[in-house]
Design a protein around this motif. Sequence first.
Motif, PDB file in Angstrom:
ATOM      1  N   ASN A  58       9.055  38.153  36.607  1.00  0.00           N
ATOM      2  CA  ASN A  58       9.008  38.414  35.175  1.00  0.00           C
ATOM      3  C   ASN A  58      10.385  38.777  34.646  1.00  0.00           C
ATOM      4  O   ASN A  58      10.736  38.432  33.533  1.00  0.00           O
ATOM      5  N   THR A  59      11.130  39.517  35.437  1.00  0.00           N
ATOM      6  CA  THR A  59      12.500  39.897  35.081  1.00  0.00           C
ATOM      7  C   THR A  59      13.343  39.852  36.348  1.00  0.00           C
ATOM      8  O   THR A  59      12.832  39.882  37.456  1.00  0.00           O
ATOM      9  N   LEU A  60      14.635  39.782  36.151  1.00  0.00           N
ATOM     10  CA  LEU A  60      15.559  39.898  37.270  1.00  0.00           C
ATOM     11  C   LEU A  60      16.763  40.690  36.807  1.00  0.00           C
ATOM     12  O   LEU A  60      16.965  40.901  35.614  1.00  0.00           O
ATOM     13  N   TYR A  61      17.525  41.155  37.773  1.00  0.00           N
ATOM     14  CA  TYR A  61      18.716  41.931  37.470  1.00  0.00           C
ATOM     15  C   TYR A  61      19.938  41.116  37.848  1.00  0.00           C
ATOM     16  O   TYR A  61      20.023  40.590  38.958  1.00  0.00           O
ATOM     17  N   ILE A  62      20.856  41.000  36.913  1.00  0.00           N
ATOM     18  CA  ILE A  62      22.148  40.392  37.190  1.00  0.00           C
ATOM     19  C   ILE A  62      23.201  41.458  36.903  1.00  0.00           C
ATOM     20  O   ILE A  62      22.879  42.547  36.437  1.00  0.00           O
ATOM     21  N   TYR A  63      24.431  41.118  37.157  1.00  0.00           N
ATOM     22  CA  TYR A  63      25.518  42.050  36.879  1.00  0.00           C
ATOM     23  C   TYR A  63      26.407  41.470  35.792  1.00  0.00           C
ATOM     24  O   TYR A  63      26.569  40.262  35.686  1.00  0.00           O
ATOM     25  N   THR A  64      26.951  42.365  35.007  1.00  0.00           N
ATOM     26  CA  THR A  64      27.926  41.999  33.999  1.00  0.00           C
ATOM     27  C   THR A  64      29.032  43.051  34.046  1.00  0.00           C
ATOM     28  O   THR A  64      28.992  43.956  34.870  1.00  0.00           O
ATOM     29  N   ILE A  65      29.999  42.933  33.160  1.00  0.00           N
ATOM     30  CA  ILE A  65      31.151  43.844  33.162  1.00  0.00           C
ATOM     31  C   ILE A  65      31.155  44.674  31.896  1.00  0.00           C
ATOM     32  O   ILE A  65      31.068  44.134  30.798  1.00  0.00           O
ATOM     33  N   ASP A  66      31.248  45.969  32.073  1.00  0.00           N
ATOM     34  CA  ASP A  66      31.493  46.874  30.952  1.00  0.00           C
ATOM     35  C   ASP A  66      33.008  46.903  30.778  1.00  0.00           C
ATOM     36  O   ASP A  66      33.713  47.543  31.558  1.00  0.00           O
ATOM     37  N   SER A  67      33.499  46.176  29.776  1.00  0.00           N
ATOM     38  CA  SER A  67      34.943  46.027  29.585  1.00  0.00           C
ATOM     39  C   SER A  67      35.630  47.336  29.231  1.00  0.00           C
ATOM     40  O   SER A  67      36.805  47.530  29.554  1.00  0.00           O
ATOM     41  N   ILE A  68      34.925  48.249  28.599  1.00  0.00           N
ATOM     42  CA  ILE A  68      35.522  49.532  28.212  1.00  0.00           C
ATOM     43  C   ILE A  68      35.710  50.420  29.436  1.00  0.00           C
ATOM     44  O   ILE A  68      36.791  50.981  29.652  1.00  0.00           O
ATOM     45  N   GLN A  69      34.655  50.544  30.244  1.00  0.00           N
ATOM     46  CA  GLN A  69      34.732  51.376  31.452  1.00  0.00           C
ATOM     47  C   GLN A  69      35.338  50.620  32.638  1.00  0.00           C
ATOM     48  O   GLN A  69      35.632  51.228  33.660  1.00  0.00           O
TER      49      GLN A  69
END
Length: 178
Positions: A58-69
């Motif tokens: 139903n859902t999955l987790y991916i990664y992205t980048i928090d550009s500020i942190q």
Amino acid sequence: MKKIILFLCVVLTAFGGIGCSMFKPEEDEMDLTEEDILSANDNNGIMGVSSGSVSTVNTLYIYTIDSIQEELVPLKIPVGGSRVTPAFIMDEVIRNLDEKVEVTEIDIEKSRIYITFNEDYAPVRKCSENFETMILDCISNSILDNIPYIDEVVFRGEKGGYQSDNFSFEEDEVYSSR
């Protein structure tokens, strides 16, 4: 000293990503069939969502980048009626990055995925070492966490091995694995 701090940040970010992937709710388990695995092999060079039977995710987790942190963050993605394939995950990761990234080919052989980048865009060009590492980690962690039949991720450039201003990998050099 600066390199040591950068290395520690990368290691802590990687461990944080691994730790986050261990606490997924049970409802997000995947039931992949032999057809799903064969379909992933048929998606070579095609970026997009394939049609066909729907997995139970139903859902999955991916990664992205928090550009500020300047760190990797997990992102919950609704799957809906889409099949969870390496191409689908790549599309979602790239769509959620601030930088233009272009993948020209995805190949799967046995339990290894080969991801080829357009050398005119990030992460190969126009990236600091830290940002390039975060992009590569987003992609590899997202693939390894969501596709159980893939155990190794190899990055390539259009001319063979992955070559950037910051990194140089051989054509079949494994970037990350389970």
